[in-house]
Design a protein around this motif. Structure first.
Motif, PDB file in Angstrom:
ATOM      1  N   ASP C 146      34.876  45.602  18.893  1.00 48.91           N
ATOM      2  CA  ASP C 146      33.827  46.518  19.355  1.00 48.91           C
ATOM      3  C   ASP C 146      33.412  47.486  18.249  1.00 48.91           C
ATOM      4  OD1 ASP C 146      33.481  45.828  22.230  1.00 48.91           O
ATOM      5  OD2 ASP C 146      35.625  46.245  22.244  1.00 48.91           O
ATOM      6  N   TYR C 147      34.410  47.968  17.498  1.00 46.89           N
ATOM      7  CA  TYR C 147      34.085  48.850  16.371  1.00 46.89           C
ATOM      8  C   TYR C 147      33.391  48.054  15.265  1.00 46.89           C
ATOM      9  CZ  TYR C 147      36.894  52.493  18.478  1.00 46.89           C
ATOM     10  OH  TYR C 147      37.369  53.452  19.330  1.00 46.89           O
ATOM     11  N   LEU C 148      33.801  46.796  15.124  1.00 45.67           N
ATOM     12  CA  LEU C 148      33.237  45.966  14.073  1.00 45.67           C
ATOM     13  C   LEU C 148      31.734  45.726  14.299  1.00 45.67           C
ATOM     14  CD1 LEU C 148      35.168  45.057  11.873  1.00 45.67           C
ATOM     15  CD2 LEU C 148      35.034  42.736  12.799  1.00 45.67           C
ATOM     16  N   ILE C 149      31.353  45.429  15.546  1.00 44.34           N
ATOM     17  CA  ILE C 149      29.930  45.182  15.769  1.00 44.34           C
ATOM     18  C   ILE C 149      29.134  46.483  15.690  1.00 44.34           C
ATOM     19  CG2 ILE C 149      30.107  42.996  17.010  1.00 44.34           C
ATOM     20  CD1 ILE C 149      29.770  44.482  19.608  1.00 44.34           C
ATOM     21  N   LEU C 150      29.806  47.592  15.990  1.00 45.57           N
ATOM     22  CA  LEU C 150      29.128  48.880  15.825  1.00 45.57           C
ATOM     23  C   LEU C 150      28.893  49.151  14.333  1.00 45.57           C
ATOM     24  CD1 LEU C 150      28.067  51.244  17.477  1.00 45.57           C
ATOM     25  CD2 LEU C 150      30.288  52.335  17.266  1.00 45.57           C
ATOM     26  N   LEU C 151      29.899  48.832  13.548  1.00 45.36           N
ATOM     27  CA  LEU C 151      29.783  49.014  12.100  1.00 45.36           C
ATOM     28  C   LEU C 151      28.722  48.071  11.526  1.00 45.36           C
ATOM     29  CD1 LEU C 151      31.158  50.629   9.797  1.00 45.36           C
ATOM     30  CD2 LEU C 151      32.553  48.599   9.358  1.00 45.36           C
ATOM     31  N   LEU C 152      28.723  46.864  12.033  1.00 40.93           N
ATOM     32  CA  LEU C 152      27.749  45.868  11.597  1.00 40.93           C
ATOM     33  C   LEU C 152      26.325  46.376  11.832  1.00 40.93           C
ATOM     34  CD1 LEU C 152      27.879  42.927  10.542  1.00 40.93           C
ATOM     35  CD2 LEU C 152      27.631  42.155  12.890  1.00 40.93           C
ATOM     36  N   THR C 153      26.147  47.082  12.954  1.00 44.27           N
ATOM     37  CA  THR C 153      24.841  47.631  13.296  1.00 44.27           C
ATOM     38  C   THR C 153      24.514  48.857  12.456  1.00 44.27           C
ATOM     39  OG1 THR C 153      25.355  46.943  15.545  1.00 44.27           O
ATOM     40  CG2 THR C 153      23.412  48.316  15.249  1.00 44.27           C
ATOM     41  N   ALA C 154      25.516  49.680  12.220  1.00 42.63           N
ATOM     42  CA  ALA C 154      25.272  50.927  11.507  1.00 42.63           C
ATOM     43  C   ALA C 154      25.092  50.697  10.006  1.00 42.63           C
ATOM     44  CB  ALA C 154      26.439  51.897  11.744  1.00 42.63           C
ATOM     45  N   ALA C 155      25.732  49.669   9.474  1.00 44.86           N
ATOM     46  CA  ALA C 155      25.767  49.478   8.023  1.00 44.86           C
ATOM     47  C   ALA C 155      24.387  49.430   7.350  1.00 44.86           C
ATOM     48  CB  ALA C 155      26.576  48.230   7.686  1.00 44.86           C
ATOM     49  N   PRO C 156      23.435  48.657   7.853  1.00 43.97           N
ATOM     50  CA  PRO C 156      22.137  48.627   7.180  1.00 43.97           C
ATOM     51  C   PRO C 156      21.471  50.000   7.157  1.00 43.97           C
ATOM     52  CG  PRO C 156      22.275  46.914   8.853  1.00 43.97           C
ATOM     53  CD  PRO C 156      23.475  47.767   9.005  1.00 43.97           C
ATOM     54  N   PHE C 157      21.709  50.784   8.201  1.00 44.46           N
ATOM     55  CA  PHE C 157      21.085  52.099   8.270  1.00 44.46           C
ATOM     56  C   PHE C 157      21.777  53.078   7.321  1.00 44.46           C
ATOM     57  CE2 PHE C 157      19.712  49.927  11.992  1.00 44.46           C
ATOM     58  CZ  PHE C 157      18.400  50.349  12.167  1.00 44.46           C
ATOM     59  N   LEU C 158      23.097  52.987   7.289  1.00 45.71           N
ATOM     60  CA  LEU C 158      23.855  53.847   6.382  1.00 45.71           C
ATOM     61  C   LEU C 158      23.472  53.573   4.929  1.00 45.71           C
ATOM     62  CD1 LEU C 158      27.531  54.006   7.665  1.00 45.71           C
ATOM     63  CD2 LEU C 158      26.111  55.923   6.907  1.00 45.71           C
ATOM     64  N   THR C 159      23.508  52.298   4.543  1.00 48.24           N
ATOM     65  CA  THR C 159      23.216  51.940   3.149  1.00 48.24           C
ATOM     66  C   THR C 159      21.757  52.232   2.821  1.00 48.24           C
ATOM     67  OG1 THR C 159      22.864  49.686   3.907  1.00 48.24           O
ATOM     68  CG2 THR C 159      25.005  50.173   2.942  1.00 48.24           C
ATOM     69  N   GLY C 160      20.889  51.997   3.775  1.00 41.09           N
ATOM     70  CA  GLY C 160      19.473  52.278   3.558  1.00 41.09           C
ATOM     71  C   GLY C 160      19.239  53.765   3.346  1.00 41.09           C
ATOM     72  N   PHE C 161      19.955  54.558   4.145  1.00 43.17           N
ATOM     73  CA  PHE C 161      19.821  56.005   4.046  1.00 43.17           C
ATOM     74  C   PHE C 161      20.288  56.489   2.672  1.00 43.17           C
ATOM     75  CE2 PHE C 161      21.056  60.410   5.095  1.00 43.17           C
ATOM     76  CZ  PHE C 161      19.913  60.820   5.757  1.00 43.17           C
TER      77      PHE C 161
END
Lengths: 447, 126, 219
Positions: C146-161
């Motif tokens: 569950d944390y992994l898919i949350l991270l998977l979702t957040a990662a593009p936004f974090l790196t983009g930011f």
């Protein structure tokens, strides 16, 4: 709460159905059964539910067991899935007997299959259906709670839930006819009347120990001038505990007998007494098992029947019931059949005052008895009482706003709420619609 | 004669100096004045340093010229014009809009040569 | 760096889009075949009217009893999903790339606004992570995936930011950003992020049952 938990664990040990069944299990058998049920008996729905559930926990607040047990996450709908189905899938069926023992308790005694969680899940995931699949596995493993299994055996052997023998059934009807003729001499309970408009069917507990309900129904039918009949053969019982024990094959046999009896009598429709699970079995599950999207013969629940009789003026109320009432919405006819507004019309016609409980209608809390839970018997009564504190609070709130009588138009709800009202000492009189209608209606003059 | 030569040399020197001072000072940023409310800072671009490092002699490598039919005119260049003189804000036929023209011209070459900046932030530095 | 950039921006991007769309299509077809083979009755209950009615209620903020009982989570959920979809599609930098690759262009968000929306998506992810780890009923049903898919979702936004704000030197954050986005797209059909597709179907089925058979609201 901790004490109640301990009590219920102790009492569960008395369930021989589960304990003896568990002792007979082997790892191979567990694995074979789980994989055959999950592999061959489930399909797109089950798969989509497992793959869509995002584990958000939003279903939790829907469940009376969860709310009543101080929000213990083990009682949340998804929590129950986590303790049953997820490990079965992950381990590909390689779970141990202790796991199966716990799964049987969860699916049979901690979930009423009330489907309230469906209304709280953004994806509409049907956890009641998933718990039914767990029950199916439990059934195939022979670990079903003893009391419930006994009723399923009764269905299999006698086609009714309560081991009522063929002659006892007819005897009981004639006895009630005799009793009613004391009051209305020309009253009949027509048996086997081919071509009648309506076949009236009941659940087996009525002839077994609530025969006065048949009496009352006969008086209502007679007064309204309905062309009705009751079968003298098997197929008179519309109840179905096999549906809740996961014994779908027996469920199918019982439902077939019921529909075929109505077909043999060439009736236009089946009217059924005030029972919720029986409605579910003829309107939702049994018909589907037999291949009908909707019942092959129109099914009219007592709520709708009384609604129609009152609306058309075929029965009239002499004097409205004067004590303030509150109305329990049974899951199976409200979330399962949408009869909540009709029920309110009936109340408005026969009672002076309705005190609503909150939440109500299709969002009402379950009675904690349905879904075969009360039928698992005394070993689980404490758990059932602890698991429905929210209902007690709801009832107490209605009482504090003046309600004196609780109408529960469903047998399971009736019995379950009876237990709740006594356990929590709420002090409400519990009645069926039929009780009040019989009491308040205009009856033919006794010459 | 000597006097004329002196003045001539002086004027020429001044002219060269003036021209160098006003015309040939190395630029540092790409002019983004043609854009309406640009979202990113102008791209860093040191003209002479870039060309020296890239070994660019042919002005037309960047300051290209196309005819009406979209054919590149070999041997002709356009360093006397602004990019925005030809490239409008939006694509016109096969002629890319100004933003795309800049990106194609710079990043396109960097990608092809596998040299120089390629990510947004490497040119549009805050 | 150039070779890596070109690989991530070129073939890998193509692969991600193909796996994303193909994967969703594959999942849909597999499911429909399963419906036909195992549960053909589903189609006899499916109703456009009742299915859409249920979906519309659940798509409306505060349009269901459940949404009304938890206003904070409702707002976070709606904002998160809305921004999650809108920000990447209407981000100028993305449009620039699509424009240069395929000549496709459309209206873009001002960068400042997109920046705020991106930050909000990240903040929502943090909210979900905190909720997951602190709310007992959620924690009980949470595992590492569950944390992994949350991270998977957040990662593009974090790196983009981070790439947008240029807190790092060079192209590698941008490359990481593209890679994380591609990873999310490619894995989406094969993880519970697939609720993006299946959620509509399960809701529509339940809406149809409640509307057509049960005559009760499922919202």
């Amino acid at each position: 709460m901790a004490e109640t938990d301990k009590d219920s664990t102790k009492s569960e040990e008395l369930d021989e159905g589960i304990e003896v069944g568990v002792r007979r299990l082997t790892p191979e058998r567990i694995q074979t059964v789980i994989n055959s049920v999950l592999g061959a008996e489930t399909g797109a729905r089950f798969k989509a539910y497992i793959q869509t559930c995002i584990h958000c926990g939003l279903c939790s607040d829907a469940c009376h067991f969860y709310l009543s047990n101080d929000k213990d996450p083990r009682f949340s709908p998804v929590g129950k899935v986590k303790q049953t189905i997820w490990p079965m899938i992950q381990a590909k069926g390689r779970v141990d007997a202790a796991f199966i023992r716990r799964a049987a308790q969860i699916a049979h005694t901690e979930c009423n299959l009330c489907k309230r969680c469906v209304q709280y899940c953004p994806f509409g995931i049907d956890i009641a259906y998933m718990m039914s699949m767990v029950r199916r596995i439990i059934h195939k493993l022979g670990v079903t709670p003893l009391y419930l299994q006994d009723t399923a055996h009764s269905h299999a052997a006698t086609m009714n839930q309560m081991w009522v023998k063929g002659d006892e059934w007819i005897d009981t009807l004639q006895w009630q006819e005799d009793e009613a003729r004391e009051e209305i001499p020309e009253l009949r309970i027509p048996l086997e009347k081919e071509g009648a408009d309506i076949m009236y069917s009941v659940i087996a507990p009525e002839p077994k120990f609530q025969a006065q309900l048949i009496y009352q129904a006969a008086v209502i039918m007679h007064t309204a001038g309905v062309n009705w009949t009751m079968p003298a053969s098997m197929g008179w019982d519309n109840s179905d505990m096999a549906m809740f024990s996961g014994d779908n094959e027996i469920m199918g046999r019982v439902k077939r007998a019921h529909f075929e009896t109505a077909a043999r009598l060439k009736v236009k429709k089946i009217v059924m007494g005030e029972c919720g699970h029986a409605f579910r079995s003829v309107y939702d599950m049994g018909n589907r098992w037999l291949g009908w999207a909707m019942p092959p013969i129109p099914i009219v629940h007592a709520i709708e029947f009384y609604h129609d009789l009152l609306k058309s003026g075929r029965i009239r109320i002499a004097r409205k019931y004067d004590k303030p009432v509150t109305l329990h919405d049974p899951c199976n006819v409200v979330r399962g059949g949408g009869l909540h507004e009709m029920a309110r019309y009936v109340v408005s016609q026969i009672c002076e005052q309705l005190v609503e409980m909150h939440p109500n209608r299709e969002h009402n809390y379950c009675c904690a008895a349905g879904g075969g839970v009360i039928n698992c018997g005394p070993p689980y009564k404490n758990k059932r009482m602890a698991g429905n504190r929210v209902k007690a609070e709801q009832l107490f709130d209605a009482k504090s706003r003046g309600a004196e009588t609780l109408i529960a138009p469903c047998h399971n709800c009736h019995s379950g709420l009876h237990d709740i009202v006594h356990h929590y000492e709420i002090g409400l009189d519990i009645k069926f619609f039929g009780d009040i209608i019989y009491e308040c209606m205009e009856k033919p003059e006794n010459p | 004669m000597n006097r004329m030569l002196f003045w001539g040399m002086t004027i020429l020197s001044i002219a060269v100096a003036v021209c160098t001072a006003f015309g040939q000072e190395d630029m540092e940023l790409v002019d983004n004045g043609a854009f309406d409310r640009p979202q990113r800072p102008p791209a860093i671009f040191e003209h002479d340093a870039h060309n020296e490092m890239a070994g660019l002699d042919d002005c037309a490598e960047c300051h290209h010229l196309y005819d009406e039919s979209g054919q590149k005119l070999e041997g002709e260049s356009s360093e006397d014009q602004m990019c925005a003189d030809c490239h409008e804000l939006k694509d016109v036929g096969s002629k890319p809009g100004l933003r795309k023209a800049f990106h194609n011209n710079c990043k396109g070459c960097h990608v092809a040569q596998e040299k120089g900046p390629i990510a947004c932030a490497q040119c549009h530095v805050r | 760096m150039h070779a890596l950039y070109q690989f991530v921006a070129g073939p890998l991007a193509w692969a991600a889009f193909i796996v994303f769309l193909g994967g969703l299509l594959y999942r849909l077809i597999r499911l429909l075949i399963l419906v036909r083979n195992r549960e053909p009755f589903i189609s006899s209950y499916m109703s456009w009217r009742y299915g859409l009615r249920s979906i519309v209620h659940w798509l409306t903020p505060f349009g269901t009893v459940r949404w009304r009982t938890m206003p904070v989570l409702t707002v976070v959920t709606f904002v998160f999903h809305l921004f999650l979809l809108i920000t990447p599609i209407f981000l100028l930098s993305h449009i620039v790339l699509w424009d240069e690759a395929w000549g496709l262009t459309w209206w873009a968000l001002p960068d400042v606004l997109a920046d705020i929306m991106c930050a909000i998506v990240i903040a929502c992810c943090v909210f979900f992570a905190v909720r997951r780890s602190t709310q007992p009923e959620v924690r009980f049903v949470t595992d590492s995936s569950d944390y992994l898919i949350l991270l998977l979702t957040a990662a593009p936004f974090l790196t983009g930011f981070v790439a947008y704000h240029q807190w790092t030197e060079g192209a590698w954050m941008t490359i990481l950003h593209m890679f994380s986005g591609e990873l999310m797209l490619a894995l989406l059909p094969f993880t519970r992020l697939g609720h993006m597709l299946l959620g509509w179907l399960t809701r529509a089925y339940m809406g149809s049952e409640f509307g057509g058979v049960r005559h009760a609201r499922d919202w």
